[in-house]
Design a protein around this motif. Structure first.
Motif, PDB file in Angstrom:
ATOM      1  N   HIS A 127       0.817  -1.234   0.000  1.00 20.90           N
ATOM      2  CA  HIS A 127       0.000   0.000   0.000  1.00 20.90           C
ATOM      3  C   HIS A 127       0.840   1.268   0.000  1.00 20.90           C
ATOM      4  N   THR A 130       2.423   3.971  -4.305  1.00 15.30           N
ATOM      5  CA  THR A 130       1.335   4.806  -4.817  1.00 15.30           C
ATOM      6  C   THR A 130       1.482   5.135  -6.300  1.00 15.30           C
ATOM      7  N   ASP A 163      -5.220   6.978   5.314  1.00  9.70           N
ATOM      8  CA  ASP A 163      -4.716   7.380   3.998  1.00  9.70           C
ATOM      9  C   ASP A 163      -3.246   7.777   4.050  1.00  9.70           C
ATOM     10  N   GLN A 171      -1.912   3.831  -0.754  1.00 12.99           N
ATOM     11  CA  GLN A 171      -2.983   3.459  -1.681  1.00 12.99           C
ATOM     12  C   GLN A 171      -3.843   2.419  -0.987  1.00 12.99           C
TER      13      GLN A 171
END
Length: 214
Positions: A127, A130, A163, A171
């Motif tokens: 994650h 990005t 976030d 992401q």
């Protein structure tokens, strides 16, 4: 053994940032710390993966997973992280057992594995990627490190999760969007939502997936 990947002019992941994190924040104070890697162990059990399977843990940091697997009889473990300082913590904790693990300091988005593994494990690295080219590099390493029938266990922040993490944007993914990232090579076996409680008491929703290579 500690293996360092060759230097690259434009790393996909900021090594200095992650070294600072592990050098300035206590091992059990980082937001992703867990005293026992419960969800990772549950994922291995869901797929009935043998403890003797060869496993690579990418973005391992100073996770307790490797020692839990050693406790269960694992004999073929590799950990990959861009922060060598994280490995110093893990090796100190393991003592002489650290010699049973292959330690690779590398940016996984530019890593060229020299072997294949039965299991690719990633809790909370993907994650942070990005940019599309970072994810392309990750998938290239994944393809090189696995063959048909290999397993992938991956966890990212859920679509309603944080976030940002450790000062960086992330992401977020739900089940369909996460499995879609790897659908050309992997078939979903199990997908679920889990909640991690950080050391500060914050609940962080995660999306987990167990997938198998076609």
């Amino acid at each position: 053994m500690i293996e360092a990947a060759a230097d690259t002019p434009e790393p996909g992941i900021d090594a200095k940032h992650w070294d600072r994190v592990y050098e300035t924040i206590a091992d059990d104070a980082v937001s992703w710390f867990e005293p026992e890697p419960r969800a990772s162990l549950e994922a291995l059990a869901l797929a009935d993966i043998s403890v003797r399977a060869s496993l690579v843990d990418v973005g391992a940091g100073s996770s307790r997973l490797v020692e839990q697997l050693l406790d269960r009889g694992a004999t073929d473990l590799t950990v990959v992280d861009i922060a060598s300082s994280a490995f110093e913590t893990s090796r100190a904790r393991l003592g002489s057992r650290a010699l049973k693990v292959d330690w690779v300091v590398a940016d996984v988005t530019q890593w060229c594995p020299d072997r294949r593994f039965d299991v690719w494990h990633d809790r909370a690295l993907f994650h942070f990627l990005t940019e599309p080219w970072q994810r392309d590099g990750y998938r290239a390493a994944l393809r090189s490190a696995t063959a048909g029938g290999a397993w992938m266990i991956i966890a990212t922040f859920a679509d309603d999760g944080p976030d940002r993490c450790s000062g960086l944007p992330v992401q977020r993914y739900d089940g369909p969007s996460l499995t879609a990232e790897f659908a050309s090579d992997f078939v979903a076996h199990d997908v679920w939502r889990d909640e991690h409680r950080s050391p500060g008491g914050v609940i962080q929703p995660f999306t987990w997936a167990v997938m198998r290579r076609r």
